[in-house]
Scaffold this motif. Structure first.
Motif, mmCIF file in Angstrom:
data_model
loop_
_atom_site.group_PDB
_atom_site.id
_atom_site.type_symbol
_atom_site.label_atom_id
_atom_site.label_comp_id
_atom_site.label_asym_id
_atom_site.label_seq_id
_atom_site.Cartn_x
_atom_site.Cartn_y
_atom_site.Cartn_z
ATOM 1 N N ALA A 1 0.731 -1.292 0.146
ATOM 2 C CA ALA A 1 0.040 -0.044 -0.066
ATOM 3 C C ALA A 1 0.700 1.194 -0.027
ATOM 4 O O ALA A 1 0.652 2.223 -0.537
ATOM 5 N N VAL A 2 2.001 1.058 0.709
ATOM 6 C CA VAL A 2 3.112 2.494 0.788
ATOM 7 C C VAL A 2 3.538 2.588 -0.551
ATOM 8 O O VAL A 2 3.730 3.705 -1.017
ATOM 9 N N VAL A 3 3.975 1.515 -1.325
ATOM 10 C CA VAL A 3 4.582 1.679 -2.729
ATOM 11 C C VAL A 3 3.582 2.354 -3.559
ATOM 12 O O VAL A 3 3.920 3.241 -4.302
ATOM 13 N N VAL A 4 2.313 1.640 -3.592
ATOM 14 C CA VAL A 4 1.329 2.205 -4.522
ATOM 15 C C VAL A 4 0.870 4.004 -4.224
ATOM 16 O O VAL A 4 0.898 4.670 -5.124
ATOM 17 N N VAL B 1 12.094 5.807 -7.234
ATOM 18 C CA VAL B 1 12.759 4.670 -6.773
ATOM 19 C C VAL B 1 13.384 4.662 -5.424
ATOM 20 O O VAL B 1 12.892 3.478 -4.811
ATOM 21 N N PRO B 2 14.036 5.784 -4.995
ATOM 22 C CA PRO B 2 14.348 5.564 -3.754
ATOM 23 C C PRO B 2 13.449 5.798 -2.613
ATOM 24 O O PRO B 2 13.468 5.286 -1.393
ATOM 25 N N LEU B 3 12.262 6.434 -3.149
ATOM 26 C CA LEU B 3 11.285 6.309 -2.134
ATOM 27 C C LEU B 3 10.628 5.130 -2.099
ATOM 28 O O LEU B 3 10.123 4.909 -0.852
ATOM 29 N N ALA B 4 10.398 4.311 -3.100
ATOM 30 C CA ALA B 4 9.571 2.980 -2.804
ATOM 31 C C ALA B 4 10.544 2.062 -2.101
ATOM 32 O O ALA B 4 9.917 1.403 -1.349
ATOM 33 N N GLY C 1 -8.041 6.351 -5.697
ATOM 34 C CA GLY C 1 -6.657 5.673 -5.360
ATOM 35 C C GLY C 1 -6.492 5.245 -3.985
ATOM 36 O O GLY C 1 -7.225 5.463 -3.085
ATOM 37 N N ILE C 2 -5.320 4.534 -3.852
ATOM 38 C CA ILE C 2 -4.794 4.096 -2.665
ATOM 39 C C ILE C 2 -4.731 5.295 -1.746
ATOM 40 O O ILE C 2 -5.110 5.384 -0.230
ATOM 41 N N MET C 3 -4.235 6.465 -2.090
ATOM 42 C CA MET C 3 -3.980 7.538 -1.125
ATOM 43 C C MET C 3 -5.337 8.212 -0.896
ATOM 44 O O MET C 3 -5.600 8.832 0.050
#
Length: 372
Positions: free
Chosen positions: A141-144, A164-167, A347-349
């Motif tokens: 859920a965090v990555v999406v 990329v670094p955030l995910a 969306g997920i957010m």
């Protein structure tokens, strides 16, 4: 025909004092002269020589050969009076008062309920079967959510926060919080922020400051706040703590929606979210406090009902603020939803908006009430 047959008045030099009337001058006859308007005309007619007046009189007689004219007749044809049986105008029928439109939900409720039930089943199954699986659900859920947030920032504002670094750092942050607690979460947050700064250095320097600022904000807003859910799970009654956290947040949102939709009149924050009302906030507080008292008494070890009242009040406040914060971001971006992944929800957010800021509040209060 002579002048008298056309009703032409005697010339001014033949008028006597008795013909002129009290302080009123009679204008000369002409084709445009209307006898009905004579009393309102008080201005003096320009002097016309006798020879010119004779020519004017002859011209008027030539024009009026086919019609009666002069100071004693109106030039326009009088209209026939309407029969008494026909009313002069049809009265307008009284208009019926407009029926107030029924309030409608802003989303597809069937789709929203179906998706909500499906997500709830997945969450509960992973939560009470294997804790590690639920940690994986949080990480996904965090990555999406990070992908949705960074995509909207790029599309609407041209801000390129490095995904990329955030995910990678976001998923690691959730795992570190579950394995090492708050200390692990803070260390992972610091390393993720550093990775964002370094990753952005590989591109041109224009826009560096806004990109890394947005990246650090995204790292804090999504994965760091979600880490507190993983930390709740580490307690002996961790699954029930997470369940109470999710349930109270959902109950708060449901109470705000139900009461606000039915009774809401006073806007809570019209510039941020016009649909939210003070009556809806009161519904959120009432529903959350009642659910909190029941949950703390029956589901949390050593919990007291009065603690549940305080917990419900805090959840209603933090969930509302989180919802308003997400609405502020979407208004700044000029969008309605962060994504379209979940039919009826966005969306997920759009589902994490009230959960993310509520997670640290519930974690802190539960630790204060019943320990870790």
């Amino acid at each position: 025909m002579n002048d008298s047959s056309w009703g032409a008045p005697p010339r001014p030099e033949h008028w006597g004092p008795s013909d002129q009337g009290p302080s009123q001058e009679v204008p000369s006859a002409g084709a445009a002269y209307d006898a009905y308007d004579a009393p309102s005309r008080t201005h003096r007619s320009p002097a016309v020589p006798d020879a010119g007046r004779d020519a004017v009189d002859r011209e008027q007689r030539d024009r009026g050969a086919a019609r009666v004219s002069g100071p004693l007749f109106r030039e326009e044809t009088p209209q026939e009076p309407m029969p008494s049986s026909v009313p002069p105008s049809t009265p307008q029928q009284p208009q019926r008062p407009a029926q107030p439109e029924k309030k409608r939900a802003g989303r597809d409720l069937r789709a929203a309920i179906g998706v909500g039930v499906g997500l709830g089943a997945v969450i509960l199954a992973s939560l009470f079967v294997v804790k590690a699986v639920f940690v994986g659900v949080i990480a996904v859920a965090v990555v999406v959510g990070l992908w949705e947030l960074t995509s909207r920032l790029d599309e609407r504002k041209g801000i390129k926060a490095p995904l990329v670094p955030l995910a990678v750092g976001g998923a690691a942050m959730v795992v570190a919080g579950y394995a090492r607690g708050a200390e692990g979460a803070w260390v992972a947050m610091a390393l993720t922020s550093l990775a964002v700064l370094v990753w952005r250095m590989t591109e041109k320097p224009e826009g560096y400051l806004k990109d890394v600022t947005a990246g650090v904000f995204a790292a804090f807003y999504v994965p760091f706040l979600a880490t507190f859910v993983a930390m709740m799970l580490t307690a002996d009654d961790g699954p029930w703590r997470v369940f109470v956290f999710l349930l109270l947040t959902v109950v708060s949102d449901t109470g705000a929606y139900a009461i606000g939709w039915r009774f809401g009149k006073t806007k809570l924050a019209p510039r941020i979210s016009p649909g939210k009302t003070r009556e809806g906030l009161l519904g959120a507080v009432t529903f959350a406090m009642a659910a909190g008292a029941v949950c703390m008494h029956f589901l949390i070890d050593d919990g007291q009902w009065w603690q549940g009242l305080l917990l419900g009040l805090a959840v209603a406040a933090s969930a509302t603020l989180g919802d308003l914060g997400e609405s502020m971001i979407k208004r700044d971006l000029g969008i309605k939803d962060m994504g379209t992944l979940l039919p009826g929800h966005g969306g997920i957010m759009d589902r994490l908006d009230s959960l993310l800021p509520t997670a640290p509040v519930v974690w802190l209060l539960l630790v204060a009430f019943v320990g870790s």
